[in-house]
Scaffold this active site. Structure first.
Site, PDB file in Angstrom:
ATOM      1  N   GLY A 241       0.841  -1.152   0.026  1.00  0.00           N
ATOM      2  CA  GLY A 241      -0.043  -0.038  -0.060  1.00  0.00           C
ATOM      3  C   GLY A 241       0.792   1.370   0.062  1.00  0.00           C
ATOM      4  CD  GLU A 280       1.157  -9.064   0.912  1.00  0.00           C
ATOM      5  OE1 GLU A 280      -0.170  -8.788   0.813  1.00  0.00           O
ATOM      6  OE2 GLU A 280       1.590 -10.079   1.282  1.00  0.00           O
ATOM      7  N   GLY A 282       3.881  -3.575  -4.285  1.00  0.00           N
ATOM      8  CA  GLY A 282       4.223  -3.927  -5.621  1.00  0.00           C
ATOM      9  C   GLY A 282       4.497  -2.563  -6.196  1.00  0.00           C
ATOM     10  NE  ARG A 283       0.356   2.093  -6.650  1.00  0.00           N
ATOM     11  CZ  ARG A 283      -0.668   2.338  -7.541  1.00  0.00           C
ATOM     12  NH1 ARG A 283      -0.452   3.099  -8.558  1.00  0.00           N
ATOM     13  NH2 ARG A 283      -1.771   1.665  -6.957  1.00  0.00           N
ATOM     14  CB  CYS A 355     -13.888   4.810 -31.018  1.00  0.00           C
ATOM     15  SG  CYS A 355     -12.945   4.373 -32.589  1.00  0.00           S
ATOM     16  CE1 TYR A 384      -1.518  -3.493  -9.353  1.00  0.00           C
ATOM     17  CE2 TYR A 384      -0.091  -1.851  -8.221  1.00  0.00           C
ATOM     18  CZ  TYR A 384      -0.720  -3.091  -7.987  1.00  0.00           C
ATOM     19  OH  TYR A 384      -0.717  -3.880  -7.040  1.00  0.00           O
TER      20      TYR A 384
END
Length: 422
Positions: A241, A280, A282-283, A355, A384
């Site tokens: 987070g 843990e 990620g980002r 479009c 992400y």
């Protein structure tokens, strides 16, 4: 402008972006991943960890094989949330521990995880505890688990992307925790090793994150005391987070978080109650190594606004639309480009080929001397971005993915071939 560009972009990224644009028959859209930069970044993150604290990489942020191979020597393990992600970590040349989180796990996924030697399964419901116990029994295993808790958080610790503290598919409500502990302990095929709690996502304020961790550690003794033998309950997975600031220079103060945690755990050790902490993210790990490259197809004005229409779009790089922000854009003029250039300091909306009016990557990019054929580079695209995108919308070709190795040149890259075939 060119000097500023070169200062902001690694030379290897500039070289490879221009090489792709010059070598292709069609205008280019591509992801470039700076693996040496990723390696340096994860080394810095792990070097700050206090004793007894581990770093697992949440591969949902980006599970491309070259990234996993780059991270594997430095992280303590991987966090996965699907059978497909189990297969990704199983293909990594360095076999690391992995944990299995997330709601809606299939029986087939749980069986696959046990077959692959999953270290811990984070159970998310009473029903999942029963299912996992039955599966482990059929397979003749005793599977260690963490119970994921959905606690009633203090209101000031919530974020706009909260994953605990209210109605959510994630975890077991705290008032059911005693029942969950008893259910695990009643199964001869499960072993309770601790608890998992992931309450915040994309948190930028380190002081609030410190408050959250302190709150976890304050609750830890009462959670642990629910076990028949609390001495066996040692692991507290505090999730990830930690956010990335896409719009400004300040970033999450990881060093400050680790310093505080070291001091807090040292005090707990005096009472022999300190858990083994696991993060843990990620980002925070992979975002900074990625760059999305778009070639300008058209420049136009509509109702007083300027639009740079580029190859690619949100079907390849969904992050800006998903986050609801204007992504930073760097302008890389094409050498020898003789197309007419725009005036300096004009504001442009950078859009893709779809479009839909939602295909916008940024709305107010100040770009000088822009021309059709130039390249626009969107940094911080390593997490992400492509992996959460709706790549088949309009059936455009998939973007190229190029992984830059040390001293990258045209002969020192790896490329993932992701173009559509029919």
């Amino acid at each position: 402008m060119t000097q500023a560009i070169h200062a902001a972009l690694p030379a290897a990224v500039v070289r490879q972006a221009r090489h792709l644009a010059a070598a292709g028959a069609d205008p280019v859209s591509a992801f470039l991943y700076d693996l040496p930069a990723l390696r340096r970044h994860v080394q810095r993150l792990t070097s700050c960890l206090p004793s007894g604290v581990e770093l697992f990489y949440a591969i949902k942020a980006n599970s491309e094989a070259p990234l996993l191979e780059t991270l594997a020597p430095w992280v303590d393990g991987f966090e996965i949330s699907s059978g497909g992600e189990i297969a990704r970590v199983a293909q990594c040349s360095r076999r690391l521990p992995f944990v299995f989180s997330g709601p809606g796990k299939l029986d087939a996924d749980l069986e696959q995880a046990l077959e692959q030697g999953v270290e811990l399964v984070h159970v998310e419901s009473l029903g999942e505890i029963r299912r996992l116990g039955a599966i482990a029994g059929r397979m003749g295993r005793r599977q260690p688990v963490l119970i994921r808790i959905n606690p009633a958080l203090p209101p000031h610790l919530a974020t706009r992307l909260s994953m605990a503290g209210g109605p959510t598919p994630f975890g077991i409500d705290e008032e059911e925790l005693a029942q969950a502990v008893a259910l695990v302990e009643q199964s001869p095929h499960l072993a309770l090793h601790g608890f998992h709690i992931h309450a915040m996502s994309h948190q930028l304020d380190v002081e609030r994150h410190i408050e959250l961790l302190d709150w976890y550690l304050d609750k830890w003794p009462s959670w642990r005391a629910l076990a028949a033998d609390p001495r066996l309950v040692r692991c507290l997975n505090a999730g990830g987070g930690m956010g990335v600031d896409y719009l400004g220079p300040a970033q999450f103060d990881w060093e400050r978080l680790c310093r505080h945690l070291a001091a807090r755990l040292a005090r707990l050790e005096l009472d022999a109650e300190a858990p083994r902490i696991r993060f843990e993210p990620g980002r925070l790990v992979s975002a900074f190594c990625g760059y999305y490259v778009m070639q300008v197809l058209d420049l136009k004005r509509s109702h007083g606004k300027r639009f740079a229409v580029c190859r690619g779009g949100t079907h390849q790089f969904r992050l800006p639309a998903a986050q609801g922000h204007d992504h930073p854009v760097l302008h890389l003029p094409a050498p020898g480009n003789t197309a007419a250039r725009t005036e300096d300091g004009e504001e442009w909306s950078v859009v893709g080929q779809l479009c839909t009016p939602k295909d916008v990557l940024t709305r107010r990019a100040v770009l000088s001397g822009l021309a059709v054929g130039d390249l626009l580079v969107l940094p911080m695209a390593g997490a992400y971005g492509y992996n959460i995108s709706h790549a088949d919308f309009l059936c455009h070709p998939r973007p190229r993915q190029v992984f830059l190795e040390p001293e990258a040149s045209n002969n020192n890259t790896m490329e993932s071939t992701t173009c559509c075939t029919s």
